[in-house]
Design an enzyme around this catalytic site. Structure first.
Site, PDB file in Angstrom:
ATOM      1  N   ASN A 103       0.853  -1.202   0.000  1.00  0.00           N
ATOM      2  CA  ASN A 103       0.000   0.000   0.000  1.00  0.00           C
ATOM      3  C   ASN A 103       0.883   1.244   0.000  1.00  0.00           C
ATOM      4  O   ASN A 103       2.104   1.151   0.020  1.00  0.00           O
ATOM      5  CB  ASN A 103      -0.966  -0.031   1.188  1.00  0.00           C
ATOM      6  CG  ASN A 103      -0.223  -0.037   2.510  1.00  0.00           C
ATOM      7  OD1 ASN A 103       0.447   0.917   2.855  1.00  0.00           O
ATOM      8  ND2 ASN A 103      -0.330  -1.143   3.246  1.00  0.00           N
ATOM      9  N   ASP A 131      -4.482  -6.269   5.340  1.00  0.00           N
ATOM     10  CA  ASP A 131      -5.502  -7.086   6.006  1.00  0.00           C
ATOM     11  C   ASP A 131      -5.439  -8.540   5.541  1.00  0.00           C
ATOM     12  O   ASP A 131      -5.867  -9.440   6.251  1.00  0.00           O
ATOM     13  CB  ASP A 131      -6.895  -6.519   5.736  1.00  0.00           C
ATOM     14  CG  ASP A 131      -7.079  -5.181   6.446  1.00  0.00           C
ATOM     15  OD1 ASP A 131      -6.516  -5.025   7.545  1.00  0.00           O
ATOM     16  OD2 ASP A 131      -7.753  -4.291   5.899  1.00  0.00           O
ATOM     17  N   LYS A 136     -14.712   1.620  14.520  1.00  0.00           N
ATOM     18  CA  LYS A 136     -13.416   0.953  14.669  1.00  0.00           C
ATOM     19  C   LYS A 136     -12.907   1.075  16.108  1.00  0.00           C
ATOM     20  O   LYS A 136     -12.368   0.132  16.680  1.00  0.00           O
ATOM     21  CB  LYS A 136     -12.418   1.612  13.713  1.00  0.00           C
ATOM     22  CG  LYS A 136     -11.590   0.646  12.929  1.00  0.00           C
ATOM     23  CD  LYS A 136     -10.830   1.312  11.810  1.00  0.00           C
ATOM     24  CE  LYS A 136     -11.341   0.866  10.455  1.00  0.00           C
ATOM     25  NZ  LYS A 136     -10.564   1.416   9.351  1.00  0.00           N
TER      26      LYS A 136
HETATM   27  N1  CTP Z   1      -4.221  -2.621  12.249  1.00  0.00           N
HETATM   28  C1  CTP Z   1      -3.424  -3.598  12.811  1.00  0.00           C
HETATM   29  N2  CTP Z   1      -3.356  -4.834  12.227  1.00  0.00           N
HETATM   30  C2  CTP Z   1      -4.033  -5.112  11.122  1.00  0.00           C
HETATM   31  C3  CTP Z   1      -4.860  -4.115  10.535  1.00  0.00           C
HETATM   32  C4  CTP Z   1      -4.919  -2.874  11.120  1.00  0.00           C
HETATM   33  O1  CTP Z   1      -2.775  -3.353  13.834  1.00  0.00           O
HETATM   34  N3  CTP Z   1      -3.951  -6.322  10.583  1.00  0.00           N
HETATM   35  C5  CTP Z   1      -4.324  -1.327  12.908  1.00  0.00           C
HETATM   36  C6  CTP Z   1      -3.751  -0.164  12.128  1.00  0.00           C
HETATM   37  O2  CTP Z   1      -2.390   0.038  12.450  1.00  0.00           O
HETATM   38  C7  CTP Z   1      -4.630   0.975  12.589  1.00  0.00           C
HETATM   39  C8  CTP Z   1      -5.968   0.318  12.847  1.00  0.00           C
HETATM   40  O3  CTP Z   1      -5.688  -1.045  13.047  1.00  0.00           O
HETATM   41  O4  CTP Z   1      -4.205   1.514  13.815  1.00  0.00           O
HETATM   42  C9  CTP Z   1      -6.981   0.483  11.747  1.00  0.00           C
HETATM   43  O5  CTP Z   1      -6.413   0.156  10.510  1.00  0.00           O
HETATM   44  P1  CTP Z   1      -7.258   0.372   9.170  1.00  0.00           P
HETATM   45  O6  CTP Z   1      -6.463  -0.172   8.016  1.00  0.00           O
HETATM   46  O7  CTP Z   1      -7.785   1.763   9.105  1.00  0.00           O
HETATM   47  O8  CTP Z   1      -8.515  -0.528   9.431  1.00  0.00           O
HETATM   48  P2  CTP Z   1      -8.775  -2.047   9.358  1.00  0.00           P
HETATM   49  O9  CTP Z   1      -8.933  -2.560  10.756  1.00  0.00           O
HETATM   50  O10 CTP Z   1      -7.744  -2.739   8.531  1.00  0.00           O
HETATM   51  O11 CTP Z   1     -10.211  -2.059   8.661  1.00  0.00           O
HETATM   52  P3  CTP Z   1     -10.614  -1.657   7.144  1.00  0.00           P
HETATM   53  O12 CTP Z   1      -9.380  -1.924   6.312  1.00  0.00           O
HETATM   54  O13 CTP Z   1     -11.742  -2.570   6.872  1.00  0.00           O
HETATM   55  O14 CTP Z   1     -11.003  -0.211   7.201  1.00  0.00           O
END
Ligand code: CTP
Length: 423
Positions: A215, A286, A346
């Site tokens: 990303n 993810d 979240k």
């Molecule tokens: N995060 C994490 N581990 C993951 C995914 C996310 O620790 N596998 C943490 C990120 O560092 C951030 C928060 O969770 O502090 C939210 O990350 P974000 O990418 O905005 O959200 P997601 O939980 O991945 O949800 P989505 O992608 O569906 O918005």
């Protein structure tokens, strides 16, 4: 660490150079507020400095409007450094005597910030024993001199008295910044004795020996947070995905590539105990490919299907640890739409103590120098304006200090910190 510069501009033809100086300073991510003498306004309008600094320009001591916006005492406290450029002969004399009947004089008297002077004047005025005596007195009291240069002066004469060029002034200020790896005894350190863990940057999920899923995260926000925590006195470990940034001085850095490696590095640390603060700023993938090809995937078929499996949610796992091991948890939410609603969902789902939400998309968030954050916690919210990431990080850490102190989690220290990188 110098962040906020109060620039005093006196009446001199060199006042136009101060405009360029503001550009250079703000370009370094510094906050600049300009204070103009009446004389300066005969050369350049306040509007010029307002547009360049993005802040209102102050000029009058007894103006109720200006005092209510940011009064002279507030300005004096706000500044990390006061720079007077150009500094006129009159200004040197007034400062030497300690007059406080105009705004600049009052602010300089009321401030403990270091004073830097870039004089500009006719060479006879510069060489006059009165100016030299005033300057010597100011230097004795700790003022720093940015020596005027020799050359053609506005009055047509050749000689000393031209204000130092803005680029050189900037260089001198930057060179005088304290070494961040050494503690500054004057800096407040509310997080002294606390251990902080920060994740930053993207992760890369391999598809084959040459390709990965990734990303656009640059890591700038996470690195700025690690620095802000260090500056607040914390012992900081930064677990970083692949980025093009140097490791911050005085911060331990562990480099990882994949989400599973980041997950392992974070959990090893936190489960060993003694982590007080956790900031998850990384843009963790993810999903990762179910199969990683051992040889380069060749083109040939009309379409290619990738099967992906979920990665562990690092933040949610840390936030779910039992009291005693669980640090104060800060998460980020990068959203392209319905910012507050998605971020609040979240925050609750991951049970984090403080959530920083920001919009991402073309020209926003990832890779940018500036950002805007909405901070959400159980019983409050705070909107932080568009600011350089370094300043945003400091503001976020200020909020974290307040909330973590209020939550008063008992620290769970043991002797196993720090574990060595790669363990
Ligand atoms: N995060 C994490 N581990 C993951 C995914 C996310 O620790 N596998 C943490 C990120 O560092 C951030 C928060 O969770 O502090 C939210 O990350 P974000 O990418 O905005 O959200 P997601 O939980 O991945 O949800 P989505 O992608 O569906 O918005």
């Amino acid at each position: 660490m110098i962040q906020r510069i109060l620039l005093g501009v006196n009446g001199s033809i060199a006042a136009y150079k101060a405009a360029q100086l503001v550009r250079l300073l703000t370009g370094q991510g510094l906050e600049v507020r300009v204070l103009m003498s009446r004389g300066a306004q005969a050369f350049v309008t306040p509007l010029t400095f307002q547009a360049l600094s993005g802040q209102p320009v102050a000029s009058e001591l007894l103006d109720a409007g200006q005092e209510s916006a940011m009064g002279h005492i507030e300005l004096a406290r706000w500044a990390d450094l006061i720079l007077i450029a150009p500094a006129s002969a009159n200004s040197l004399a007034r400062l030497a005597v300690g007059l406080a009947d105009d705004l600049l004089g009052a602010v300089c008297l009321a401030s403990r910030a270091p004073l830097w002077l870039a004089p500009a004047m006719n060479s006879a005025m510069w060489q006059h024993p009165a100016s030299q005596a005033n300057l010597a007195l100011l230097q004795q009291r700790g003022a720093h001199l940015l020596e005027p240069e020799r050359g053609e002066l506005a009055c047509g004469e050749q000689g000393d008295g031209r204000m130092m060029e803005p680029a050189q002034i900037l260089q001198r200020l930057l060179a005088a910044q304290p070494d961040q790896s050494k503690p500054d005894p004057l800096r407040p350190t509310p997080l002294k004795g606390q251990r902080a863990l920060v994740t930053a940057g993207p992760t890369q999920e391999p598809l084959d020996p040459v390709r990965y899923l990734g990303n656009r995260s640059s890591g700038k926000m996470g690195y700025a947070l690690a620095e802000a925590l260090r500056d607040a006195g914390a012992e900081v470990c930064l677990i970083s995905g692949p980025v093009a940034l140097p490791g911050p001085a005085g911060v331990e850095r562990i480099l990882v590539e994949q989400a599973l490696q980041m997950h392992r590095a974070v959990l090893d640390r936190v489960q060993a105990g003694g982590v007080d603060l956790f900031i998850a700023c990384a843009a963790v993938a993810d999903y990762r490919p179910v199969r990683v090809a051992t040889e380069k995937i060749k083109k040939g078929s009309a379409s290619l299907h990738l099967e992906l499996q979920p990665n562990p949610d690092i933040l949610a796992e840390v936030a779910a640890l039992p009291a005693g091991l669980r640090p104060f948890c800060v998460g980020f939410a990068a959203e392209t739409q319905d910012l507050e609603q998605q971020a609040e969902a979240k925050r609750q789902a991951k049970r984090v103590d403080l959530l920083a939400a920001n919009r991402v998309g073309p020209g926003l968030g990832f890779g940018q120098e500036d950002n805007q954050l909405l901070l959400l916690w159980a019983d409050g919210r705070l909107e932080l304006p568009l600011l350089p990431k370094r300043q945003l990080a400091q503001r976020l850490v200020e909020q974290l200090v307040k909330l973590s102190a209020a939550s008063c989690q008992p620290p769970a220290k043991n002797s196993s910190w720090p574990l060595k990188a790669g363990s």
